[in-house]
Design a protein around this motif. Structure first.
Motif, PDB file in Angstrom:
ATOM      1  N   PRO A   1     -21.293  25.729   7.877  1.00  0.00           N
ATOM      2  CA  PRO A   1     -20.940  24.328   7.730  1.00  0.00           C
ATOM      3  C   PRO A   1     -20.327  24.081   6.374  1.00  0.00           C
ATOM      4  CG  PRO A   1     -23.266  24.610   7.314  1.00  0.00           C
ATOM      5  CD  PRO A   1     -22.724  25.959   7.689  1.00  0.00           C
TER       6      PRO A   1
ATOM      7  N   PRO B   1     -18.365  16.277   7.671  1.00  0.00           N
ATOM      8  CA  PRO B   1     -18.820  17.620   8.038  1.00  0.00           C
ATOM      9  C   PRO B   1     -17.732  18.384   8.781  1.00  0.00           C
ATOM     10  CG  PRO B   1     -20.369  15.940   8.762  1.00  0.00           C
ATOM     11  CD  PRO B   1     -19.140  15.226   8.305  1.00  0.00           C
TER      12      PRO B   1
ATOM     13  N   THR C   1     -26.112  23.977  21.479  1.00  0.00           N
ATOM     14  CA  THR C   1     -24.889  23.540  20.828  1.00  0.00           C
ATOM     15  C   THR C   1     -25.089  23.583  19.329  1.00  0.00           C
ATOM     16  OG1 THR C   1     -25.468  21.201  20.743  1.00  0.00           O
ATOM     17  CG2 THR C   1     -24.358  21.966  22.720  1.00  0.00           C
ATOM     18  N   ILE C   2     -24.032  23.885  18.653  1.00  0.00           N
ATOM     19  CA  ILE C   2     -24.069  23.966  17.200  1.00  0.00           C
ATOM     20  C   ILE C   2     -22.946  23.112  16.650  1.00  0.00           C
ATOM     21  CG2 ILE C   2     -23.996  25.502  15.210  1.00  0.00           C
ATOM     22  CD1 ILE C   2     -24.618  27.808  17.142  1.00  0.00           C
ATOM     23  N   GLU C   3     -23.267  22.286  15.717  1.00  0.00           N
ATOM     24  CA  GLU C   3     -22.232  21.496  15.074  1.00  0.00           C
ATOM     25  C   GLU C   3     -22.574  21.292  13.617  1.00  0.00           C
ATOM     26  OE1 GLU C   3     -22.858  17.294  16.529  1.00  0.00           O
ATOM     27  OE2 GLU C   3     -23.136  18.411  18.374  1.00  0.00           O
ATOM     28  N   PRO C   4     -21.551  21.015  12.840  1.00  0.00           N
ATOM     29  CA  PRO C   4     -21.811  20.778  11.422  1.00  0.00           C
ATOM     30  C   PRO C   4     -22.314  19.365  11.204  1.00  0.00           C
ATOM     31  CG  PRO C   4     -19.475  20.544  11.862  1.00  0.00           C
ATOM     32  CD  PRO C   4     -20.129  20.949  13.164  1.00  0.00           C
ATOM     33  N   THR C   5     -23.058  19.194  10.162  1.00  0.00           N
ATOM     34  CA  THR C   5     -23.553  17.875   9.801  1.00  0.00           C
ATOM     35  C   THR C   5     -23.822  17.876   8.304  1.00  0.00           C
ATOM     36  OG1 THR C   5     -25.244  16.202  10.268  1.00  0.00           O
ATOM     37  CG2 THR C   5     -25.946  18.486  10.250  1.00  0.00           C
ATOM     38  N   VAL C   6     -24.351  16.784   7.821  1.00  0.00           N
ATOM     39  CA  VAL C   6     -24.793  16.731   6.424  1.00  0.00           C
ATOM     40  C   VAL C   6     -26.241  16.254   6.408  1.00  0.00           C
ATOM     41  CG1 VAL C   6     -22.532  16.369   5.403  1.00  0.00           C
ATOM     42  CG2 VAL C   6     -23.846  14.416   6.198  1.00  0.00           C
TER      43      VAL C   6
ATOM     44  N   TYR D   1     -30.299  23.244   9.876  1.00  0.00           N
ATOM     45  CA  TYR D   1     -30.359  24.433   9.029  1.00  0.00           C
ATOM     46  C   TYR D   1     -29.537  24.243   7.770  1.00  0.00           C
ATOM     47  CZ  TYR D   1     -32.775  27.340  12.415  1.00  0.00           C
ATOM     48  OH  TYR D   1     -33.707  27.861  13.242  1.00  0.00           O
TER      49      TYR D   1
ATOM     50  N   GLY E   1     -26.979  24.697   5.039  1.00  0.00           N
ATOM     51  CA  GLY E   1     -25.670  25.313   5.123  1.00  0.00           C
ATOM     52  C   GLY E   1     -25.413  26.334   4.034  1.00  0.00           C
TER      53      GLY E   1
ATOM     54  N   ILE F   1     -19.792  24.152  19.020  1.00  0.00           N
ATOM     55  CA  ILE F   1     -19.952  25.455  19.636  1.00  0.00           C
ATOM     56  C   ILE F   1     -21.049  25.345  20.673  1.00  0.00           C
ATOM     57  CG2 ILE F   1     -20.670  27.826  19.244  1.00  0.00           C
ATOM     58  CD1 ILE F   1     -19.588  27.353  16.325  1.00  0.00           C
TER      59      ILE F   1
ATOM     60  N   PRO G   1     -23.822  20.146   3.212  1.00  0.00           N
ATOM     61  CA  PRO G   1     -23.485  20.623   4.555  1.00  0.00           C
ATOM     62  C   PRO G   1     -24.660  21.326   5.210  1.00  0.00           C
ATOM     63  CG  PRO G   1     -21.867  21.361   2.935  1.00  0.00           C
ATOM     64  CD  PRO G   1     -23.014  20.785   2.179  1.00  0.00           C
ATOM     65  N   ALA G   2     -24.753  21.185   6.496  1.00  0.00           N
ATOM     66  CA  ALA G   2     -25.827  21.832   7.244  1.00  0.00           C
ATOM     67  C   ALA G   2     -25.363  22.068   8.673  1.00  0.00           C
ATOM     68  CB  ALA G   2     -27.078  20.968   7.231  1.00  0.00           C
ATOM     69  N   LEU G   3     -26.111  22.899   9.384  1.00  0.00           N
ATOM     70  CA  LEU G   3     -25.821  23.133  10.789  1.00  0.00           C
ATOM     71  C   LEU G   3     -26.858  22.421  11.634  1.00  0.00           C
ATOM     72  CD1 LEU G   3     -24.901  26.926  10.977  1.00  0.00           C
ATOM     73  CD2 LEU G   3     -23.390  24.981  11.327  1.00  0.00           C
ATOM     74  N   LEU G   4     -26.372  21.740  12.654  1.00  0.00           N
ATOM     75  CA  LEU G   4     -27.280  21.056  13.569  1.00  0.00           C
ATOM     76  C   LEU G   4     -27.320  21.815  14.885  1.00  0.00           C
ATOM     77  CD1 LEU G   4     -27.562  17.282  14.082  1.00  0.00           C
ATOM     78  CD2 LEU G   4     -27.400  18.744  16.062  1.00  0.00           C
ATOM     79  N   PHE G   5     -28.492  22.291  15.255  1.00  0.00           N
ATOM     80  CA  PHE G   5     -28.676  22.997  16.514  1.00  0.00           C
ATOM     81  C   PHE G   5     -29.354  22.067  17.506  1.00  0.00           C
ATOM     82  CE2 PHE G   5     -28.057  27.596  15.602  1.00  0.00           C
ATOM     83  CZ  PHE G   5     -27.830  27.512  14.246  1.00  0.00           C
ATOM     84  N   GLU G   6     -28.885  22.082  18.713  1.00  0.00           N
ATOM     85  CA  GLU G   6     -29.607  21.414  19.793  1.00  0.00           C
ATOM     86  C   GLU G   6     -29.784  22.434  20.897  1.00  0.00           C
ATOM     87  OE1 GLU G   6     -28.968  16.617  19.928  1.00  0.00           O
ATOM     88  OE2 GLU G   6     -28.245  17.894  21.529  1.00  0.00           O
TER      89      GLU G   6
END
Lengths: 273, 273
Positions: free
Chosen positions: B185, B203, A182-187, A226, A228, B233, A203-208
DNA sequence: GGATGAAGGTGGCATAGACCAATAGAGGCG
DNA sequence: CGCCTCTATTGGTCTATGCCACCTTCATCC
């Protein structure tokens, strides 16, 4: 004249727009006046001005440098999408990746990780935190949680160089097959910002990712953040016949990604400057 | 005791961790003490406490409600990944989508959009801004730019109901074929926050999509901002033979998405509460 | 009993001032 | 001349305080 003086025209917004205008008249890398100078110019307090600047920094338009000043950001990442008329060349992943191991221990899974890996909370897992770098610049923080019983002899060396999945296959007889991600935005938090060398709240991308081996056993649970400003996901979408000719559902369609869409991914670190 | 008293242990961080601990002992929806109360408890000023809370709100762990108080966020989006041992059922897109047209005009493309659509900056485009809603709740803001000469008779009605791509095909004889989409992001601006009903600087995901028709002509350029707390996603990754048995490249591999990976996407709005 | 409205609590915005930390440049000293 | 130190400037953090807007509650009035 304080906060809610009728009109909903926040002082912050006025200040932000002023600086925005200032930025547009300058080129990337140029310095803008100091905080205290701007305060005087705009007749606002420093906290207010800083709040306005915070927005612009978070948006990636401005960079601050302690003791030096504030500067127009080197690039606007949202201006980078390439589209050369015919072929659409992608700025394919570039640079060489490396890792710096931040932590490497064997601990009990705990409730949360245990649940994800279908393990008892008391079961051992190998926990490793890695800073991933591209051409020496920090790009991401990875937190890996791997079933300890599957990789009893995992070494720090294997986490710092080479492809982990290859090491798992060659040395540990663990063959990964699929994963759900899953990918979602975060800070970024303050600590993450320090490691990634980006400002707090960027801003950053959060991968799980939950990875399974060929026998369907959960192998690893990865949680990554990651940058952003340097990382983006590029996908080519192809609308297939069933969608373009069939009867698309009125409800439940997804604007971001039309149903029946076949996607090919590239996840590319974007080049700085 | 002010800011930099040696040790780099920011007061904000101490406060944040305290509240974090507080949150963990509560359930979603529960109220936490008021700002002023917490200030007294932790012996910090209100701006400092608010700065700490800002982080937690931005991270989606806390929600503020003007005049009511602060509450533990209804859901921690990072706790929603499903993985039922065998099949991996995804919380498939749910809810009914609708649109609210915010703007709808025909204007000159301008330099930036013109470049993306391979048009003269003076060429006309249809510009439309839509607020996309799921079950009535705001989910995204879409800015569409469509070549005006391809869809001379596009109506507002078509932008508010049904699948736009279907309308294009049925009524306007424009058949879309593929698209290149980038995802990155970002954080929402004040104005975007108001429309999406999320706090400023929350975010979000920024989509940019360039769509082509079957003749390879660029048709539309879309720029969208999706709420980060409600949209994520989900992808299923399958590691194919060429990767699991071949020779993976030492350099250039992408940790987020291993090379040779086949991905199937779902972009799912996450259900609130 | 139901509507009205005042009071108190809550978050939201903004101010003024203080000190710390990092940087760059000017000046003095060897 | 070169190195060092000292100082001014800049961003970073925190305090203390005020007022406003919003919500809830409860007493009051009709």
């Amino acid at each position: 004249m304080t906060a809610g003086d009728s009109g909903a025209v926040l002082k912050r917004e006025r200040v932000r727009d002023h600086i925005l205008q200032l930025i547009e008249s300058l080129r990337p890398g140029d310095a803008i006046p100091s905080e205290r100078t701007l305060c005087a110019d705009l007749s606002v307090s420093r906290p207010t001005l800083r709040a306005a600047v915070d927005e612009l920094v978070a948006a990636g338009l401005l960079v601050r440098e302690h003791g030096r000043g504030m500067f127009v950001a080197p690039e606007k990442i949202t201006q980078e999408l390439v589209s050369d008329s015919h072929g659409m060349t992608l700025p394919q992943a570039s640079g060489t990746w490396s890792s710096r191991l931040l932590e490497f221990t064997t601990i009990a899974a705990g409730a949360r990780v245990g649940r994800k890996l279908s393990l008892s909370p008391a079961a051992d897992i190998v926990y490793a935190a890695r800073l991933r770098l591209v051409d020496g610049a920090p790009m991401a923080i990875e937190h890996l949680h791997i079933r300890a019983d599957l990789v009893p002899a995992l070494t720090a060396q294997e986490l710092e160089s080479g492809d982990l999945y290859e090491h798992l296959r060659e040395r540990h007889r663990v063959q990964v097959r699929d994963a759900v991600q899953t990918i979602e935005p975060t800070v970024v938090s303050q600590a993450e910002g320090r490691l990634l060398e980006v400002p707090h709240l960027s801003p950053a991308l959060l991968f799980e990712r939950l990875t399974n081996d060929t026998e369907g056993r959960p192998v690893e649970y990865v949680h990554s953040v990651y940058r952003g400003d340097r990382y983006r996901i590029v996908s080519r979408l192809t609308l297939d016949a069933s969608h373009t000719q069939g009867t698309p559902p009125e409800t439940g369609f997804i604007p971001g990604m039309p149903p029946g869409t076949v996607a090919q991914w590239e996840a590319a670190p974007t080049t700085p400057r």
